[in-house]
Design an enzyme around this catalytic site. Structure first.
Site, PDB file in Angstrom:
ATOM      1  CB  CYS A 277      -0.931  -0.010   1.206  1.00  0.00           C
ATOM      2  SG  CYS A 277      -2.123  -1.354   1.121  1.00  0.00           S
TER       3      CYS A 277
HETATM    4  N1  LIG Z   1      -2.656  -6.093   1.726  1.00  0.00           N
HETATM    5  C1  LIG Z   1      -3.120  -5.033   2.354  1.00  0.00           C
HETATM    6  O1  LIG Z   1      -2.760  -4.765   3.490  1.00  0.00           O
HETATM    7  C2  LIG Z   1      -4.129  -4.110   1.687  1.00  0.00           C
HETATM    8  C3  LIG Z   1      -4.836  -3.208   2.481  1.00  0.00           C
HETATM    9  C4  LIG Z   1      -5.777  -2.383   1.902  1.00  0.00           C
HETATM   10  C5  LIG Z   1      -5.978  -2.441   0.527  1.00  0.00           C
HETATM   11  N2  LIG Z   1      -5.264  -3.299  -0.245  1.00  0.00           N
HETATM   12  C6  LIG Z   1      -5.549  -3.335  -1.681  1.00  0.00           C
HETATM   13  O2  LIG Z   1      -6.365  -4.456  -1.960  1.00  0.00           O
HETATM   14  C7  LIG Z   1      -6.053  -4.988  -3.255  1.00  0.00           C
HETATM   15  C8  LIG Z   1      -5.687  -6.459  -3.129  1.00  0.00           C
HETATM   16  O3  LIG Z   1      -4.509  -6.565  -2.355  1.00  0.00           O
HETATM   17  P1  LIG Z   1      -4.077  -7.902  -1.625  1.00  0.00           P
HETATM   18  O4  LIG Z   1      -2.992  -7.512  -0.682  1.00  0.00           O
HETATM   19  O5  LIG Z   1      -5.263  -8.621  -1.113  1.00  0.00           O
HETATM   20  O6  LIG Z   1      -3.463  -8.716  -2.857  1.00  0.00           O
HETATM   21  P2  LIG Z   1      -3.012 -10.263  -2.843  1.00  0.00           P
HETATM   22  O7  LIG Z   1      -1.914 -10.356  -3.842  1.00  0.00           O
HETATM   23  O8  LIG Z   1      -2.776 -10.714  -1.450  1.00  0.00           O
HETATM   24  O9  LIG Z   1      -4.287 -11.045  -3.385  1.00  0.00           O
HETATM   25  C9  LIG Z   1      -4.819 -10.849  -4.635  1.00  0.00           C
HETATM   26  C10 LIG Z   1      -5.414 -12.176  -5.109  1.00  0.00           C
HETATM   27  O10 LIG Z   1      -6.067 -11.905  -6.353  1.00  0.00           O
HETATM   28  C11 LIG Z   1      -5.839 -13.002  -7.226  1.00  0.00           C
HETATM   29  N3  LIG Z   1      -6.059 -12.535  -8.585  1.00  0.00           N
HETATM   30  C12 LIG Z   1      -5.248 -11.802  -9.371  1.00  0.00           C
HETATM   31  N4  LIG Z   1      -5.844 -11.532 -10.538  1.00  0.00           N
HETATM   32  C13 LIG Z   1      -7.080 -12.082 -10.494  1.00  0.00           C
HETATM   33  C14 LIG Z   1      -8.168 -12.135 -11.390  1.00  0.00           C
HETATM   34  N5  LIG Z   1      -8.119 -11.509 -12.564  1.00  0.00           N
HETATM   35  N6  LIG Z   1      -9.254 -12.816 -11.008  1.00  0.00           N
HETATM   36  C15 LIG Z   1      -9.314 -13.442  -9.814  1.00  0.00           C
HETATM   37  N7  LIG Z   1      -8.326 -13.424  -8.916  1.00  0.00           N
HETATM   38  C16 LIG Z   1      -7.213 -12.741  -9.257  1.00  0.00           C
HETATM   39  C17 LIG Z   1      -4.432 -13.435  -6.901  1.00  0.00           C
HETATM   40  O11 LIG Z   1      -4.214 -14.777  -7.311  1.00  0.00           O
HETATM   41  C18 LIG Z   1      -4.388 -13.255  -5.380  1.00  0.00           C
HETATM   42  O12 LIG Z   1      -4.768 -14.451  -4.702  1.00  0.00           O
HETATM   43  C19 LIG Z   1      -4.942  -4.118  -3.793  1.00  0.00           C
HETATM   44  O13 LIG Z   1      -5.492  -3.107  -4.584  1.00  0.00           O
HETATM   45  C20 LIG Z   1      -4.337  -3.508  -2.547  1.00  0.00           C
HETATM   46  O14 LIG Z   1      -3.718  -2.259  -2.809  1.00  0.00           O
HETATM   47  C21 LIG Z   1      -4.361  -4.159   0.321  1.00  0.00           C
END
Ligand SMILES: NC(=O)c1ccc[n+]([C@@H]2O[C@H](COP(=O)([O-])OP(=O)(O)OC[C@H]3O[C@@H](n4cnc5c(N)ncnc54)[C@H](O)[C@@H]3O)[C@@H](O)[C@H]2O)c1
Length: 446
Positions: A277
């Protein structure tokens, strides 16, 4: 069915939990959300492109530290949660949340490929009367420019046949107090009907909902929050450099400033910023504003200062070794903590990776210890963590504290290492025994 009754029917299904929930992307954000909805009594279908993740979850395991495997197992057993790589399963859903990655490209521009792909998936699978909410952090305009046209292309009228919203995820991995359920959730819809439906949906499993007037406002809320952190961390990191030059202890200055009961919020310096983030999100805003011929100076400056901190730490190591008449080249250096922050198992964008790379670039022999991370894979290389033993500490020319995990016995490190470069102030309250300590802001050392 008339528009009003389509909305009423969806609200009814949300209210009585007969709605089926779909989550696209089962990572740090998507899995906790899926679990919350399932615990609220919905049947949840998680869709992910990763077969490994899907198999693991269906086997009742968890790949996310904050979600206990026992919780996933109970929900799978109870028929409330299942994961799938088959997007057609989303056709069963009445409400879909998208939580896919939003990384940066090599040129540090937004990489929207995951959001585009997930929007296309939703477009192919949604039926009339469904809510689709985007949760991924992104630039203002994404929901209206990418998600909404995808759904409209099926001939649906947004706000009547389908409902589209943006609701930023605020999960703070490793936070023992605030998690998905008790962190207020901001919701911005394309139309008032979209806000109503999205608010009702999230209200089923999140304590407080904060509706805002548009998806753009909701998108910007998230970017403001993370830019606020980036800028304030950048400020205290610069203060650490300032204090270093002045020979003043930055931690003492910050602690004393923190006694002011108003008008000051405490942030602490460190070796740089990491995670999915803070280092990335402000660039989404900067990029969007460049397209509008505006340069976001605070964002860029904070990012510049924060990204220079690993080099600042490495410089500290080099100076400290120099005082011992040792070159970096050939020195044995133990990096303590490689996760991007305390008590979590995530190395994404971790400044520790830069610190290790820079030290190795100067010929150091680098090892790491991290109670949460056994292996670091980067650029085709595998680094295996080592156990924290007396022998290891005694043989290290320097120990660099990069991440301040609570479970590490820093007194043990102090008792056996000869030199500690402490970028997190973990040594402050220790009994000064063997190691010479060099802090982030005192070039004279102690
Ligand atoms: N990790 C954090 O602390 C956090 C906090 C707030 C917001 N976010 C935001 O949330 C979003 C997701 O982050 P995250 O940390 O959960 O990511 P992550 O990488 O942990 O998980 C994303 C998942 O999406 C899957 N994926 C990718 N492309 C896909 C598709 N086309 N269809 C279906 N599944 C798909 C991946 O295989 C993975 O399992 C990002 O935009 C991030 O900036 C993250």
């Amino acid at each position: 069915m008339a528009a009003k009754s389509i909305k009423q029917e969806l609200l009814r299904r949300i209210e009585d939990r007969s709605a089926v929930v779909g989550i696209i992307g089962l990572g740090y954000v998507g899995l906790p959300l899926a679990v919350e909805f399932a615990k609220a009594g919905f049947r949840v279908i998680g869709y992910d492109v990763s077969q490994r993740v899907v198999d693991l979850l269906n086997a009742g395991d968890s790949h996310i530290q904050d979600v206990p495997a026992s919780e996933v197992a109970a929900l799978v057993r109870g028929g409330l949660f299942e994961a799938s790589t088959d997007e057609v399963r989303l056709n069963e859903c009445d409400a879909i949340s998208i939580a896919v990655p939003t990384p940066l490209s090599k040129t540090r521009d937004p990489d929207m490929s995951y959001v585009i792909s997930a929007s296309q998936t939703a477009m192919r699978q949604v039926k009339k009367g469904v809510l689709v909410a985007l949760e991924s952090t992104t630039y203002p305009g994404t929901t209206r420019e990418i998600l909404m046209p995808a759904l409209s292309s099926r001939g649906f009228t947004v706000g009547e046949d389908v409902f589209v919203a943006f609701s930023p995820e605020r999960v703070d991995p490793g936070n023992p107090v605030y998690h998905t359920k008790n962190t207020p959730k901001v919701v911005g819809g394309i139309t008032p009907a979209c806000v109503d439906v999205a608010s009702a949906f999230y209200q089923t499993c999140i304590d407080t909902i904060v509706p805002v007037s548009s998806p753009e406002a909701a998108e910007l809320v998230k970017l403001l929050e993370n830019t606020f952190r980036s800028v304030n961390i950048g400020l205290v990191n610069e203060m650490a450099i300032v204090c270093d030059k002045l020979g003043v202890d930055v931690w003492e200055v910050i602690d004393a400033a923190g006694t002011k009961p108003f008008g000051f919020m405490k942030f602490t310096p460190g070796p740089g910023i990491g995670g999915h983030c803070i280092p990335l999100d402000p660039h989404y805003l900067a990029w969007k504003m460049r397209t509008l011929n505006y340069k976001t100076r605070f964002v860029d400056l904070a990012s510049e200062i924060n990204s220079q901190m690993p080099a600042f730490v490495v410089e500290k190591v080099a100076h400290a070794l120099n005082a011992d008449r040792k070159p970096v080249n050939g020195s044995k250096i133990l990096v303590l903590g490689v996760a991007y922050k305390r008590d979590i198992d995530d190395v994404r964008e971790s400044p520790a990776l830069d610190v290790m790379r820079l030290l190795e670039g100067q010929g150091a022999i680098v090892q790491f210890h991290d109670p949460f991370i056994p292996i670091v894979r980067e650029d085709g290389h595998e680094h295996h963590g080592v156990d924290l033993t007396t022998k290891l500490l005694e043989s290290a020319d320097a120990v660099v504290v990069v991440t301040d995990h609570k479970s590490v016995d820093y007194q043990f490190v102090m008792d056996h290492a000869s030199l500690i470069v402490d970028s997190r102030n973990v040594t402050k309250k220790l009994v000064k025994t063997k190691a010479r300590v060099v802090s982030l802001s005192d070039s004279r050392g102690t």
